[in-house]
Write a protein that holds these residues in place. Structure first.
Motif, PDB file in Angstrom:
ATOM      1  N   VAL A 260      55.815  45.305  86.709  1.00 58.45           N
ATOM      2  CA  VAL A 260      55.528  46.730  86.548  1.00 58.45           C
ATOM      3  C   VAL A 260      55.568  47.114  85.073  1.00 58.45           C
ATOM      4  O   VAL A 260      54.665  47.772  84.555  1.00 58.45           O
ATOM      5  CB  VAL A 260      56.531  47.571  87.364  1.00 58.45           C
ATOM      6  N   ASP A 261      56.614  46.693  84.401  1.00 59.19           N
ATOM      7  CA  ASP A 261      56.765  47.032  82.986  1.00 59.19           C
ATOM      8  C   ASP A 261      56.192  45.960  82.065  1.00 59.19           C
ATOM      9  O   ASP A 261      56.299  46.081  80.843  1.00 59.19           O
ATOM     10  CB  ASP A 261      58.241  47.278  82.688  1.00 59.19           C
ATOM     11  N   LYS A 262      55.615  44.900  82.667  1.00 58.72           N
ATOM     12  CA  LYS A 262      54.870  43.875  81.918  1.00 58.72           C
ATOM     13  C   LYS A 262      55.734  43.196  80.861  1.00 58.72           C
ATOM     14  O   LYS A 262      55.367  43.109  79.687  1.00 58.72           O
ATOM     15  CB  LYS A 262      53.627  44.469  81.245  1.00 58.72           C
ATOM     16  N   VAL A 263      56.903  42.717  81.267  1.00 55.18           N
ATOM     17  CA  VAL A 263      57.813  42.086  80.322  1.00 55.18           C
ATOM     18  C   VAL A 263      58.365  40.796  80.912  1.00 55.18           C
ATOM     19  O   VAL A 263      58.737  40.748  82.088  1.00 55.18           O
ATOM     20  CB  VAL A 263      58.956  43.051  79.917  1.00 55.18           C
ATOM     21  N   THR A 264      58.376  39.740  80.110  1.00 57.28           N
ATOM     22  CA  THR A 264      59.020  38.481  80.459  1.00 57.28           C
ATOM     23  C   THR A 264      60.378  38.443  79.775  1.00 57.28           C
ATOM     24  O   THR A 264      60.491  38.775  78.588  1.00 57.28           O
ATOM     25  CB  THR A 264      58.180  37.279  79.991  1.00 57.28           C
ATOM     26  N   GLU A 265      61.421  38.026  80.511  1.00 61.96           N
ATOM     27  CA  GLU A 265      62.755  37.915  79.928  1.00 61.96           C
ATOM     28  C   GLU A 265      63.309  36.524  80.203  1.00 61.96           C
ATOM     29  O   GLU A 265      63.067  35.936  81.263  1.00 61.96           O
ATOM     30  CB  GLU A 265      63.688  38.978  80.501  1.00 61.96           C
ATOM     31  N   VAL A 266      64.083  36.009  79.233  1.00 68.59           N
ATOM     32  CA  VAL A 266      64.758  34.730  79.392  1.00 68.59           C
ATOM     33  C   VAL A 266      66.218  34.905  78.994  1.00 68.59           C
ATOM     34  O   VAL A 266      66.538  35.662  78.068  1.00 68.59           O
ATOM     35  CB  VAL A 266      64.071  33.616  78.574  1.00 68.59           C
ATOM     36  N   PHE A 267      67.114  34.215  79.711  1.00 67.51           N
ATOM     37  CA  PHE A 267      68.558  34.373  79.554  1.00 67.51           C
ATOM     38  C   PHE A 267      69.204  33.014  79.325  1.00 67.51           C
ATOM     39  O   PHE A 267      68.725  31.993  79.822  1.00 67.51           O
ATOM     40  CB  PHE A 267      69.164  35.018  80.808  1.00 67.51           C
ATOM     41  N   GLY A 268      70.313  33.016  78.587  1.00 63.98           N
ATOM     42  CA  GLY A 268      71.077  31.798  78.373  1.00 63.98           C
ATOM     43  C   GLY A 268      72.526  32.119  78.063  1.00 63.98           C
ATOM     44  O   GLY A 268      72.863  33.239  77.654  1.00 63.98           O
ATOM     45  N   VAL A 269      73.406  31.119  78.264  1.00 61.69           N
ATOM     46  CA  VAL A 269      74.837  31.253  77.996  1.00 61.69           C
ATOM     47  C   VAL A 269      75.158  30.578  76.662  1.00 61.69           C
ATOM     48  O   VAL A 269      74.795  29.415  76.436  1.00 61.69           O
ATOM     49  CB  VAL A 269      75.669  30.630  79.135  1.00 61.69           C
TER      50      VAL A 269
END
Length: 551
Positions: A260-269
């Motif tokens: 919907v908001d056209k965003v890719t997110e990536v997460f890491g520790v």
């Protein structure tokens, strides 16, 4: 059937209710119409959407939307999105149902043998099938795909496609409702990330962006830096590119797309401090660089993420150093909320939570392996609070791997997979919507695995595809079930390639391809293989020359 006719039927249904009351007083009805069939639970979100649309719809539909019709539109749209198709396909299906039934699942035969949302004749299927919103929508879409091969429906006019599938005597009625249908599609929830059910994360995390037609892979290199590579329109994969080499990570990455908001997110520790960080990229822009998600929480293992279409939120999960599961989220690509600890009645092993979104029940669900090797789960429905306790699926089984989960939106079944701690066998448990969990069942005791499984729903074949790395040789093995039926059996495909860790899988609906990624056990290089339109798995192809760590 047009909306005016449908409104007359609504009056008839109301009359049937009145007649039923008259029958109690001795009056004999001349005719009693059957009430509309359900399209699924009518929610408060459907009421809100109906109110919103009644301010924007025009023509015959001005003020005509109600919560029931909104629930039927939602059932159609969720089915189309579950098949991995774009919202243009949803608009085609909704336009058709608006004209044919007025977005009502009508069981009364008004035109030859036509019933249901799409007023399909008995040549389409049984009466009960045609009155099942998921079945009838899938049948409509399959006919569209047959008539418009090679995705040619995407460039054809919406009204023309509707007419081609329906063969109506009144073709001009479809174009007149296209603008309204587009408003309905835009207002009804948001796409399941194809899917929440469309990807799984391991040592490599993969995500598909349907707006840019891009598959993207993330992995942590030997220095702890997050890197990514991508392929658009199934072109050759790029070289690996650092996301932000100021940060060092441990465990594995987790990536997700908000459609919907056209965003890719990536997460890491973080490797040094255990703090979770994320980076993001809006379509057409560059990567943001990593930003920490509140430094007062410390994590072990890897993140788990899922896009929640009910609330337009990315849900993030992580296991704290104390073994407690923690959760945060952002709404509409906004600021992340403070971390909250989910019930502490269960302590989890350092690993990766598995999360899935069910568009039919509007539920985000998280699974994890506790310190005794038992897989437990919790869930939140329609943006509500998570369960006040953790629930075991079947505590008679113990597992060595983190779970993987996938949702089949056509057969409405959630399946979870894990590798046993004693023998290395892969087992699965499943639940059909509204029913209890099955308990764990081994998938062919002749195969043994290391690492964890990867699972993904394949909309092209209505199958869940399952991957695992063999214990003896490191080879990738593949299994699948079609239409929630029996499992096909493990296949050791392309022997000679050896992998470590846990694979990752993603479905790319524009190309009807399911793809698996894994890190080589000898060289640390990422390779991928794929199946398109149900064909056998391809050869392995290596992406770039950067070696990566196994998580």
């Amino acid at each position: 059937m047009n909306l005016h006719l449908r409104r007359r039927l609504s009056v008839l249904v109301l009359s049937a209710v009145t007649v039923a009351g008259a029958a109690a007083t001795g009056a004999v009805p001349a005719y009693a119409a059957m009430p509309n069939r359900s399209c699924g639970q009518v929610t408060s979100a459907d009421s809100a959407v109906a109110d919103q649309l009644n301010r924007t719809l025009t023509g015959d539909w001005a003020g005509a939307m109600n919560p029931y019709r909104a629930s039927c539109a939602r059932a159609i749209i969720n089915t189309v999105r579950g098949l991995g198709l774009s919202d243009r396909a949803s608009a085609i299906a909704v336009t058709t149902a608006m004209v044919e039934s007025g977005l009502e699942n009508n069981p009364n035969v008004l035109d030859h043998t036509s019933v249901g949302l799409f007023q399909q004749l008995d040549s389409w299927g049984s009466t009960e099938n045609r009155l099942d919103p998921a079945w009838s929508t899938t049948a409509f879409i399959n006919e569209m795909l047959r008539m418009y091969p090679n995705n040619s429906w995407q460039s054809a006019q919406i009204g023309v496609v509707c007419q081609a599938v329906q063969r109506s005597a009144y073709p001009a009625r479809y174009p007149a409702q296209v603008a309204n249908a587009l408003k309905i599609v835009n207002a009804i929830g948001s796409p399941t990330s194809p899917p929440a059910s469309s990807m799984s994360s391991g040592s490599v995390s993969t995500v598909y962006n349907p707006d840019t037609r891009t598959a993207e892979a993330f992995a942590i290199d030997e220095k702890g830096h997050m890197q990514h590579a991508y392929s658009t329109d199934r072109a050759k994969w790029s070289e690996w590119i650092p996301v932000d080499d100021r940060f060092e990570f441990t465990g594995g990455p987790a990536a997700v797309y908000n459609p919907v908001d056209k965003v890719t997110e990536v997460f890491g520790v973080g490797a040094k401090d255990g703090v979770m960080s994320h980076a993001y990229m809006f379509n057409g822009q560059g990567w943001s660089g990593f930003v920490t998600l509140r430094e007062n929480y410390r994590f072990v293992g890897s993140p788990g993420v899922v896009y929640n279409a009910a609330t337009d939120a990315i849900e993030v999960f992580g296991i704290g150093t104390d073994g407690v599961m923690n959760h945060t989220y952002n709404l509409k690509a906004g600021v992340y909320q403070p971390w909250e600890s989910l019930p502490s009645d269960r302590k989890f092993a350092a690993g990766r939570p598995a999360a899935v979104y069910n568009p039919d029940t509007l539920t985000a669900e998280v699974f994890a392996r506790d310190r005794d090797g038992i897989v437990a789960h919790s869930w939140s429905t329609n943006g509500g609070v998570f369960q006040p306790r953790w629930w075991d699926i079947d505590n008679s089984f113990r597992f060595a791997s983190d779970p993987a989960v996938a949702y089949n939106p056509v057969n409405k079944v959630t399946e979870v997979f894990a590798v046993g701690s004693a023998e290395g066998m892969m087992s699965h448990a499943y639940v059909f919507n509204g029913q209890p969990w099955s308990g764990w069942k081994p998938l062919d005791n002749g195969f043994r695995f290391v690492g964890g499984p990867a699972a993904v729903y394949n909309g092209a074949t209505n199958a869940i595809e399952l991957f695992g790395i063999g214990q003896a040789d490191g080879a990738m093995n593949h299994n699948y079930n079609i239409n929630a039926g029996p499992w096909n059996g493990w296949e050791n495909f392309k022997p000679g390639w050896a992998f470590s860790g846990t694979p990752s899988a993603v479905y790319e609906p524009d190309f009807k391809a399911a793809e698996v990624f894994a890190i080589g056990s000898k060289d640390g290089l990422v390779s991928h293989s794929y199946t398109a339109n149900g064909q056998p798995m391809s050869d392995w192809f290596t992406i770039g020359s950067t070696p990566f760590k196994v998580s």
